[in-house]
Design an enzyme around this catalytic site. Structure first.
Site, short mmCIF file in Angstrom:
data_model
loop_
_atom_site.label_atom_id
_atom_site.label_comp_id
_atom_site.label_asym_id
_atom_site.label_seq_id
_atom_site.Cartn_x
_atom_site.Cartn_y
_atom_site.Cartn_z
N TYR A 1 5.84 -12.00 5.55
CA TYR A 1 4.60 -11.57 4.91
C TYR A 1 4.26 -12.54 3.78
CZ TYR A 1 1.25 -8.38 2.59
OH TYR A 1 0.14 -7.82 2.01
N LYS B 1 2.41 -12.35 8.77
CA LYS B 1 1.17 -11.79 8.25
C LYS B 1 0.75 -12.65 7.07
CE LYS B 1 -0.87 -7.86 5.81
NZ LYS B 1 -0.61 -6.66 5.00
N THR C 1 0.83 -1.21 0.00
CA THR C 1 0.00 0.00 0.00
C THR C 1 0.86 1.25 0.00
OG1 THR C 1 -1.70 -1.22 1.22
CG2 THR C 1 -1.89 1.18 1.20
#
Length: 313
Positions: A139, A167, A51
């Protein structure tokens, strides 16, 4: 290190990086955004992730974004710095900088584009873990990295000295439940928990939090976790229903977005809400389609988030 060496839990924001209309890093807007997140009570902030458009920043910009985040939030809200790169060696250069400036930890996906095997994924993270002391969040982002970290590999990664969290953004709820069952006593597990099935998974197997692009859901997600920790499950369910409604109106099940590419949609929504998300930078394009621009405020309204004050400016 293990999960007890960090306090990471709850609703974290994967922050967008604000750029101005000329494409330059907008440092005042970035500081304003970080202060907004602190005022909203989010439980942590990730910078320079997907993001955050790490892929379109220079090395110097990535370092500056991280430095400002630590300056603004140190001692208030945990900051993890995204160190995504094609090689472990390059990732370590960003990780060392993050550690030197006082960030609370680092995060990276497996190297994107190259389709590494599970053994190659392990070696990538092993090299990082052995090369920098920063607490590391693995991640798993199959949509972006085009490779899926298996539960078996996640277990191996949890044994590395600096890995304290994972994550998982695979969207596979059964897999995330298995990961929680295997790992929640060892490392922190972040997934998609803000729904009734997520409540059941956390209660039975563990699970620590969400990391959410942009934080538009903060008004629902922050009190969800606060209520869950307080044992008020009825209140947690109420907030999870609001959050689920928002997600269903903006995000598809594969993590793509309804109105534009994810970060372009996010920044358009933030603009409607009067939040300093700034502009996207190429290769991303701003959301400009009039029909889609008309639909986005309607979706926010249906979700219980009123865009009108900013929309009327």
């Amino acid at each position: 290190m293990d999960r007890n060496d960090v306090t990471w839990r709850g609703y974290w924001v994967a922050a967008p990086t604000p750029f101005d209309h000329d494409g330059a890093l907008d440092e005042p807007a970035w500081r304003d955004l970080l202060r907004l997140y602190h005022s909203q009570g989010v439980h942590g902030v990730l910078v320079n992730g997907t993001t955050g458009e790490w892929f379109s920043q220079t090395c110097g910009e990535r370092r500056r974004v991280a430095e400002i985040a630590v300056e603004e939030l140190s001692g208030k809200t945990p900051v993890i710095v995204g160190c995504g790169a094609f090689t472990a060696r390059e990732c370590v250069t960003f990780a060392d900088h993050a550690h030197e400036i006082g960030a609370d930890g680092i995060l990276t996906t497996p190297p994107p584009y190259v389709h590494p095997s599970q053994d190659e994924i392990y070696e990538f993270y092993r090299t990082i873990s052995e090369s920098t002391p920063a607490p590391l969040m693995v991640y798993n982002w199959p949509r972006g990295a085009v490779v899926d970290i298996s539960v078996a590999t996640a277990i191996r990664l949890s044994e590395l000295d600096t890995v304290v969290a994972i994550k998982d953004s695979s969207g596979d709820e059964l897999k995330v439940a298995d990961m929680c069952a295997e790992l929640s006593g060892v490392i922190r597990v972040f997934g998609r928990f803000i729904h009734r099935r997520g409540l059941a998974v956390m209660a039975e197997f563990g699970g620590d939090g969400n990391i959410d692009g942009g934080g538009v859901g903060a008004p629902f997600a922050v009190p969800f976790y606060e209520a869950y920790w307080a044992g008020d499950l009825d209140e947690a369910r109420r907030h999870s229903a609001q959050y689920e409604r928002l997600v269903s109106l903006l995000v598809n099940t594969d993590y793509s977005s309804k109105f534009a590419s994810p970060t372009s949609q996010l920044k358009a929504a933030m603009r409607l809400l009067g939040q300093p998300g700034g502009e996207v930078r190429p290769p991303l394009l701003p959301l400009t389609d009039p029909a889609l621009l008309d639909g986005l405020p309607t979706a926010l309204e249906q979700a219980g988030i009123d865009p009108e004050p900013a929309h009327q400016k």
